[in-house]
Design an enzyme around this catalytic site. Structure first.
Site, PDB file in Angstrom:
ATOM      1  N   SER A 211     -25.671  -9.206  74.187  1.00 44.67           N
ATOM      2  CA  SER A 211     -25.418  -8.992  72.768  1.00 44.67           C
ATOM      3  C   SER A 211     -26.609 -10.148  71.882  1.00 44.67           C
ATOM      4  O   SER A 211     -27.486 -10.111  72.250  1.00 44.67           O
ATOM      5  CB  SER A 211     -24.381  -8.498  72.050  1.00 44.67           C
ATOM      6  OG  SER A 211     -24.521  -7.737  70.784  1.00 44.67           O
ATOM      7  N   ASP A 317     -25.395   2.808  74.668  1.00 43.29           N
ATOM      8  CA  ASP A 317     -24.994   1.619  73.724  1.00 43.29           C
ATOM      9  C   ASP A 317     -25.390   2.226  72.475  1.00 43.29           C
ATOM     10  O   ASP A 317     -26.682   2.215  71.890  1.00 43.29           O
ATOM     11  CB  ASP A 317     -25.677   0.491  73.947  1.00 43.29           C
ATOM     12  CG  ASP A 317     -25.114  -0.869  73.189  1.00 43.29           C
ATOM     13  OD1 ASP A 317     -24.706  -0.672  72.065  1.00 43.29           O
ATOM     14  OD2 ASP A 317     -25.436  -1.987  73.694  1.00 43.29           O
ATOM     15  N   HIS A 348     -21.715  -0.758  74.700  1.00 42.81           N
ATOM     16  CA  HIS A 348     -21.982  -1.952  74.511  1.00 42.81           C
ATOM     17  C   HIS A 348     -20.881  -2.786  75.263  1.00 42.81           C
ATOM     18  O   HIS A 348     -19.779  -3.559  74.714  1.00 42.81           O
ATOM     19  CB  HIS A 348     -21.829  -2.504  73.020  1.00 42.81           C
ATOM     20  CG  HIS A 348     -22.523  -3.836  72.742  1.00 42.81           C
ATOM     21  ND1 HIS A 348     -23.951  -3.813  72.739  1.00 42.81           N
ATOM     22  CD2 HIS A 348     -22.129  -4.746  71.956  1.00 42.81           C
ATOM     23  CE1 HIS A 348     -24.206  -5.064  72.336  1.00 42.81           C
ATOM     24  NE2 HIS A 348     -23.392  -5.798  72.060  1.00 42.81           N
TER      25      HIS A 348
END
Length: 670
Positions: A211, A317, A348
């Site tokens: 991320s 995601d 995610h």
């Protein structure tokens, strides 16, 4: 072409081709236990895998503050970022240098890392005790250092976090420079005693992170910094504009200011108000492109990337959406960057939590090759791993699939309004479909009602396929739309209509369930365990699967960087970009294209409630079909449209999609 052919200018410059005997001796020196007999034994044969021969319990644990050269908080002194280091003691004692695995993050103090939300911990003297995740436990005994960097403004660092901007990227780049002797480090946050890494570091760095952390790896690689040999961005951003907007349409919380406040330390929040005000002013909600977005867009700088890149992304995601990896991948490919990719069915989620054993094994070999120089063959293996069903993977020599070809399919009218056909044939002149934006509905509502005439969407469906049909890569949908108001947003969605079992990406865990049992991945100390909770796939039985998505503000039809009012009653031609995907629509299923307005919970609605009329003769989709038009023809040959569900049939059911009670994502969330 396969990775093995991609040993382009970077491979030649790095001189990775080694004489076998010299390579064996060098690698043995890096990982061998002390003692002449061990050195001789390892030098006798090429080393293909680093081994856990060093003591993790006795490793050196230290903190250094590296000068970034910036003064983000305007206090009159350049900012220093906190760098926590754990490295094996034995190589330095023997005069040997080692490479570095690095994770630069804003989350080490505020929010934690990984599925269990681990944070850094320190002893009474401020020395690091726990390093989140398994990188330190696994790689330090194998002859690597692990370096965890607090981005500027976060945890124990000076400055202010600027959400992917110059300060964020320089926070990590300065550490790479320090590891190579090009920047200054200090033993304390404010003192003048210098700390030097060149006594123990080779200067070779591999950045990794999920991320926001992986986003920083992308950004640092795009600077072309010397010494960064590889990056492993997991669910990472490549352009922050595309995190907050999609072709002008605002996504959730479409301004990064709140993210800066979220991750800054309490001291940072007190001193960084001016920085946050500047971010807010420079990143307008309207979606207009500004210099601030250019600063936070790494894709145009792919030509500077010298590191190899191992991309991991969840195709479902809905936080860091799949367009982020697709545009980065294409830009890297155009520059001949050595690269590898894993695409999962998850949201995610880190691969440590959806394919753990294979992931650690693969990452180990990746770092061994690019940081230690081992010729272990990973650069000659298939480029792509794609999850086809929960825990079932396929591989491809190249990605997107070599045989994928952009193929034009066109919408046509059907038996009822909004229930049309998707074929290669152009609709007759004058054919139209009309829908009215309803912000209370989204892609899952549209897909569930695909065979019903509903006012909020226009749906176009193939006949049931007689053969599997694979999509591999990005898609585009070009529409000619006439709005009734001065503002309008558009959504385009590709859907696989048919029963399947998939990872439940919309549920808590985004496709995984966390179990109480733990497995261990490396060495532990009382303050830093190598044991983590296991997971399993969380699945759902569905009747449709969203394959790819794209959103846009029709007001950017003339200039993608600036919205302008629409003229009601005027027709506008516009092309929506849909995220890259790799999906097989099985025989017996149908492929659908849905065009609607606001996609609930995924984009914000326009300021008006437009009705849009599509000119079907001037609307089309370009899909990356493996085998191209011929494959589509074969997959639809002999099928009967009578097999379609009749209008008025009960709605289909699928994965629920984004939920209204879903917590606000933590930026490029943890």
């Amino acid at each position: 072409m396969p990775i093995r052919v991609r040993r382009t200018r970077r491979a030649r410059k790095s001189g990775r081709t080694l004489v076998v005997a010299a390579a064996a001796a060098l690698m043995a020196a890096l990982v061998a236990p002390t003692g002449a007999q061990a050195d001789v034994a390892q030098a006798a044969a090429p080393v293909r895998e680093s081994q856990p021969v060093h003591s993790y319990a006795d490793a050196v644990r230290e903190s250094v503050w590296v000068d970034t050269g910036l003064d983000g908080d305007r206090d009159g002194r350049t900012d220093r970022v906190a760098v926590d280091i754990v490295r094996p003691r034995e190589p330095a004692a023997a005069g040997r240098k080692i490479p570095v695995v690095m994770d630069a993050s804003p989350y080490y103090s505020c929010c934690g890392r990984g599925n269990e939300g681990q944070k850094k911990t320190y002893d009474a003297d401020g020395n690091p005790v726990q390093f989140p995740l398994y990188y330190d436990n696994f790689f330090v005994p194998r002859g690597y250092a692990f370096v965890a960097v607090d981005l500027a403004g976060t945890s124990r660092s000076d400055g202010c976090d600027d959400v992917g901007g110059r300060s964020d990227i320089q926070s990590a780049k300065a550490v790479v420079d320090w590891l190579n002797g090009r920047a200054r480090g200090y033993t304390t946050r404010t003192g003048n005693d210098r700390a030097r890494a060149t006594t123990w570091s080779t200067g070779d760095v591999g950045m990794i992170g999920k991320s926001w952390d992986g986003t920083i790896a992308n950004g640092v690689a795009a600077t072309g910094v010397e010494g960064l040999k590889t990056i492993v961005p997991i669910g990472a951003i490549s352009s922050w504009y595309d995190y907050f907007h999609s072709q002008g349409a605002p996504l959730y919380n479409a301004n990064p200011t709140w993210l800066s406040d979220y991750v800054n330390s309490p001291e940072g929040r007190a001193r960084c108000g001016a920085v946050q005000d500047r971010i807010a002013a420079d990143t307008p909600y309207s979606g207009d492109w500004t210099r601030a977005w250019t600063e936070r867009d790494y894709v145009p700088d792919a030509s500077r990337v010298k590191a190899s890149v191992f991309v991991v992304h969840g195709q479902q995601d809905l936080n860091v959406r799949a367009n982020q990896f697709g545009q980065w991948w294409d830009a890297l490919a155009a520059q001949g960057v050595e690269r590898k990719i894993w695409l999962s069915q998850t949201g995610h989620v880190d691969p440590f939590d959806f394919r753990r054993a294979d992931w650690v094994r693969t990452l180990h070999r990746w770092f061994d090759h690019y940081l230690l120089g081992y010729d272990n063959g990973i650069d000659r293996e298939p480029m792509a791993d794609v999850e086809r069903a929960p825990d079932r993977w396929s591989t491809d020599r190249v990605w997107p699939a070599r045989a994928a070809s952009a193929t034009t399919l066109r919408p046509g009218t059907g038996a009822a309004p909004g229930v049309g056909a998707l074929t290669p044939s152009r609709a007759p002149a004058g054919a139209t479909e009309t829908f009215t934006d309803d912000p209370a509905l989204g892609e899952t509502d549209w897909a569930a009602q695909i065979d019903r005439s509903t006012p909020s969407k226009a749906g176009f469906v193939t006949v049931p396929l007689t053969r599997d049909l694979r999509l591999s890569g990005p898609s585009t949908v070009t529409v000619t739309a006439t709005p009734t108001t001065a503002t309008a947003h558009l959504s385009a969605v590709l859907v696989d209509l048919g029963p399947d079992t998939v990872r439940d990406y919309a549920a808590a865990g985004e496709g995984i369930t966390t179990l109480p049992e733990r497995t261990c991945w490396g060495a532990s100390t009382p303050g830093d365990s190598a044991c983590f909770k296991e997971t399993r796939a969380r699945t759902a039985n569905v009747q449709y699967t969203i394959v790819s998505r794209g959103w846009a503000d029709l007001g950017t039809w003339a200039d993608p960087r600036a919205e302008r009012p629409l003229t009601p009653g005027r027709a506008y031609a516009f092309t929506l970009k849909l995220a890259a995907t790799d999906h097989v629509v099985p025989a017996g299923h149908r492929l659908a294209l849905i065009i609607g307005g606001t996609d609930k919970d995924l984009i914000d609605p326009p300021s008006t409630t437009p009705t849009l009329t599509l000119d079907l003769a001037r609307t089309s989709a370009r899909l990356p079909l493996v085998g191209g038009a011929e494959a589509f023809a074969r997959a639809t040959a002999g099928s009967s449209s009578a097999a379609r569900v009749a209008p008025g049939a009960p709605p289909l059911s699928g994965v629920a999609g984004p939920r209204s009670d879903r917590p606000i994502p933590e930026g490029a969330a943890r």
